[in-house]
Design a protein around this motif. Structure first.
Motif, mmCIF file in Angstrom:
data_model
loop_
_atom_site.group_PDB
_atom_site.id
_atom_site.type_symbol
_atom_site.label_atom_id
_atom_site.label_comp_id
_atom_site.label_asym_id
_atom_site.label_seq_id
_atom_site.Cartn_x
_atom_site.Cartn_y
_atom_site.Cartn_z
ATOM 1 N N PRO A 1 15.383 10.992 -13.912
ATOM 2 C CA PRO A 1 15.251 9.687 -14.574
ATOM 3 C C PRO A 1 13.812 9.325 -14.934
ATOM 4 O O PRO A 1 13.581 8.436 -15.745
ATOM 5 N N GLY A 2 12.838 9.999 -14.330
ATOM 6 C CA GLY A 2 11.445 9.687 -14.608
ATOM 7 C C GLY A 2 11.082 9.813 -16.072
ATOM 8 O O GLY A 2 10.285 9.021 -16.599
ATOM 9 N N TRP A 3 11.656 10.793 -16.750
ATOM 10 C CA TRP A 3 11.385 11.007 -18.179
ATOM 11 C C TRP A 3 11.758 9.765 -18.989
ATOM 12 O O TRP A 3 10.959 9.254 -19.772
ATOM 13 N N ASP A 4 12.990 9.285 -18.799
ATOM 14 C CA ASP A 4 13.456 8.121 -19.563
ATOM 15 C C ASP A 4 12.735 6.847 -19.138
ATOM 16 O O ASP A 4 12.395 6.005 -19.978
ATOM 17 N N GLU A 5 12.492 6.692 -17.857
ATOM 18 C CA GLU A 5 11.837 5.484 -17.371
ATOM 19 C C GLU A 5 10.411 5.378 -17.905
ATOM 20 O O GLU A 5 9.959 4.304 -18.312
ATOM 21 N N ALA A 6 9.682 6.485 -17.913
ATOM 22 C CA ALA A 6 8.302 6.466 -18.397
ATOM 23 C C ALA A 6 8.246 6.132 -19.880
ATOM 24 O O ALA A 6 7.352 5.414 -20.336
ATOM 25 N N GLY A 7 9.212 6.637 -20.640
ATOM 26 C CA GLY A 7 9.219 6.390 -22.074
ATOM 27 C C GLY A 7 9.719 5.018 -22.465
ATOM 28 O O GLY A 7 9.597 4.622 -23.635
ATOM 29 N N ALA A 8 10.258 4.270 -21.512
ATOM 30 C CA ALA A 8 10.824 2.953 -21.821
ATOM 31 C C ALA A 8 9.810 1.823 -21.674
ATOM 32 O O ALA A 8 10.132 0.676 -21.960
ATOM 33 N N LEU A 9 8.591 2.139 -21.228
ATOM 34 C CA LEU A 9 7.570 1.096 -21.069
ATOM 35 C C LEU A 9 7.284 0.430 -22.403
ATOM 36 O O LEU A 9 7.069 1.089 -23.416
ATOM 37 N N ARG A 10 7.301 -0.905 -22.437
ATOM 38 C CA ARG A 10 7.105 -1.657 -23.666
ATOM 39 C C ARG A 10 5.643 -2.104 -23.787
ATOM 40 O O ARG A 10 4.980 -2.375 -22.793
ATOM 41 N N LEU B 1 -0.518 21.158 -27.527
ATOM 42 C CA LEU B 1 -0.585 22.409 -26.765
ATOM 43 C C LEU B 1 -0.162 22.186 -25.324
ATOM 44 O O LEU B 1 0.562 23.009 -24.743
ATOM 45 N N ASP B 2 -0.576 21.068 -24.728
ATOM 46 C CA ASP B 2 -0.181 20.795 -23.352
ATOM 47 C C ASP B 2 1.298 20.441 -23.240
ATOM 48 O O ASP B 2 1.895 20.563 -22.167
ATOM 49 N N GLY B 3 1.914 20.013 -24.356
ATOM 50 C CA GLY B 3 3.349 19.770 -24.341
ATOM 51 C C GLY B 3 4.150 21.032 -24.105
ATOM 52 O O GLY B 3 5.277 20.985 -23.592
ATOM 53 N N LEU B 4 3.576 22.177 -24.464
ATOM 54 C CA LEU B 4 4.244 23.459 -24.219
ATOM 55 C C LEU B 4 4.441 23.684 -22.719
ATOM 56 O O LEU B 4 5.500 24.139 -22.275
ATOM 57 N N GLU B 5 3.434 23.329 -21.935
ATOM 58 C CA GLU B 5 3.552 23.455 -20.482
ATOM 59 C C GLU B 5 4.647 22.543 -19.940
ATOM 60 O O GLU B 5 5.394 22.915 -19.024
ATOM 61 N N MET B 6 4.768 21.342 -20.513
ATOM 62 C CA MET B 6 5.812 20.417 -20.081
ATOM 63 C C MET B 6 7.199 20.967 -20.407
ATOM 64 O O MET B 6 8.123 20.869 -19.598
ATOM 65 N N LEU B 7 7.348 21.533 -21.592
ATOM 66 C CA LEU B 7 8.640 22.103 -21.986
ATOM 67 C C LEU B 7 9.071 23.194 -21.002
ATOM 68 O O LEU B 7 10.230 23.242 -20.567
ATOM 69 N N VAL B 8 8.134 24.075 -20.667
ATOM 70 C CA VAL B 8 8.453 25.174 -19.748
ATOM 71 C C VAL B 8 8.801 24.622 -18.367
ATOM 72 O O VAL B 8 9.763 25.079 -17.726
ATOM 73 N N ALA B 9 8.053 23.628 -17.909
ATOM 74 C CA ALA B 9 8.349 23.038 -16.600
ATOM 75 C C ALA B 9 9.740 22.414 -16.591
ATOM 76 O O ALA B 9 10.482 22.517 -15.603
ATOM 77 N N TRP B 10 10.098 21.739 -17.670
ATOM 78 C CA TRP B 10 11.434 21.150 -17.798
ATOM 79 C C TRP B 10 12.507 22.222 -17.672
ATOM 80 O O TRP B 10 13.498 22.055 -16.942
ATOM 81 N N GLN B 11 12.318 23.329 -18.359
ATOM 82 C CA GLN B 11 13.311 24.400 -18.320
ATOM 83 C C GLN B 11 13.386 25.072 -16.955
ATOM 84 O O GLN B 11 14.410 25.640 -16.596
ATOM 85 N N ARG B 12 12.330 24.972 -16.195
ATOM 86 C CA ARG B 12 12.309 25.597 -14.867
ATOM 87 C C ARG B 12 12.652 24.617 -13.758
ATOM 88 O O ARG B 12 12.455 24.886 -12.591
ATOM 89 N N GLY B 13 13.176 23.443 -14.158
ATOM 90 C CA GLY B 13 13.755 22.534 -13.178
ATOM 91 C C GLY B 13 12.829 21.488 -12.623
ATOM 92 O O GLY B 13 13.114 20.931 -11.541
ATOM 93 N N ASP B 14 11.737 21.165 -13.325
ATOM 94 C CA ASP B 14 10.836 20.124 -12.843
ATOM 95 C C ASP B 14 11.608 18.823 -12.621
ATOM 96 O O ASP B 14 12.350 18.358 -13.495
ATOM 97 N N ALA B 15 11.428 18.211 -11.447
ATOM 98 C CA ALA B 15 12.228 17.039 -11.064
ATOM 99 C C ALA B 15 11.933 15.832 -11.949
ATOM 100 O O ALA B 15 12.847 15.082 -12.306
ATOM 101 N N PHE B 16 10.679 15.615 -12.306
ATOM 102 C CA PHE B 16 10.348 14.463 -13.142
ATOM 103 C C PHE B 16 10.912 14.629 -14.551
ATOM 104 O O PHE B 16 11.552 13.721 -15.094
#
Length: 214
Positions: free
Chosen positions: A198-207, A179-194
């Motif tokens: 590059p923050g999106w890819d960098e955060a997901g690359a943590l091993r 449910l909270d992912g819905l808020e992230m999707l909307v923020a992404w579409q509205r131009g959220d900088a993170f």
């Protein structure tokens, strides 16, 4: 236009809340949604997980949290008498509501989700299931091998896409879980900088530093 795949299983209260909240959350955006019923238990088995309602302290937390979330969002949510329950009959009915190769419409999904989460009755009560099927008038036989295979195929395709839980909203190669992912999707579409940088890819690359033996 935002092209969204909404993966869900009616067993999940979070999926119900996300479904109900979706039009309000996406207000002002141009979008189209494909509703994709999948078997959450199949995902859990593939990824080696237990569902939240299968861990007793987590079950108590889950239903306290979803009760609060429903209250905060102004949505109705009545828990069934037992949870988890087997959602296969409902998933097959939903799958059968769409022609082969297509996905069910919002109205059918709404009726199935509210069948579970409005009223607090047994979702698998035979009389209730029959009444639901009569209202939905499925295009195909829910008990047919064709429909069973279609549901398995939809679940396998979701897993291959990286979906591990429900609800998941997928836009291209981006997955937004919960449910909270819905808020992230909307923020992404509205131009959220993170989310748009590059923050999106960098955060997901943590091993992982430690891996537990199964």
């Amino acid at each position: 236009m935002l092209d969204i795949d909404f993966y869900f299983d009616p067993v999940s209260p979070y999926a119900c809340l996300a479904f109900e909240h979706l039009p309000q959350a996406l207000e002002g955006l141009s979008y189209a949604v494909r509703y994709r019923p999948v078997l959450f238990a199949g995902m859990l088995a593939h990824w080696g997980q237990k569902g939240p309602a299968e861990i007793e302290p987590k079950r108590a937390w889950t239903f306290r949290q979803v009760g609060w979330l429903a209250h905060r969002l102004g949505l109705r949510l009545d828990t069934p008498p037992q949870h988890p329950f087997n959602p296969l009959a409902l998933l097959r009915l939903l799958t059968a509501c769409a022609p082969a190769g297509e996905t069910p419409g919002r109205n059918a999904c709404e009726q199935v989700l509210r069948h579970v989460w409005h009223g607090g009755a047994d979702p698998n009560d035979p009389a209730r299931l029959q009444a639901l099927a009569e209202r939905l008038q499925p295009r195909r036989d829910p008990a047919s091998d064709e429909v069973k295979q279609a549901l398995r195929g939809a679940t396998d395709a979701a897993i291959a896409r990286g979906v591990f839980g429900v609800p998941t909203l997928a836009v291209g190669d981006r997955l937004f879980w919960g449910l909270d992912g819905l808020e992230m999707l909307v923020a992404w579409q509205r131009g959220d900088a993170f989310l748009g940088g590059p923050g999106w890819d960098e955060a997901g690359a943590l091993r992982p530093g430690v891996q537990r033996q199964r």
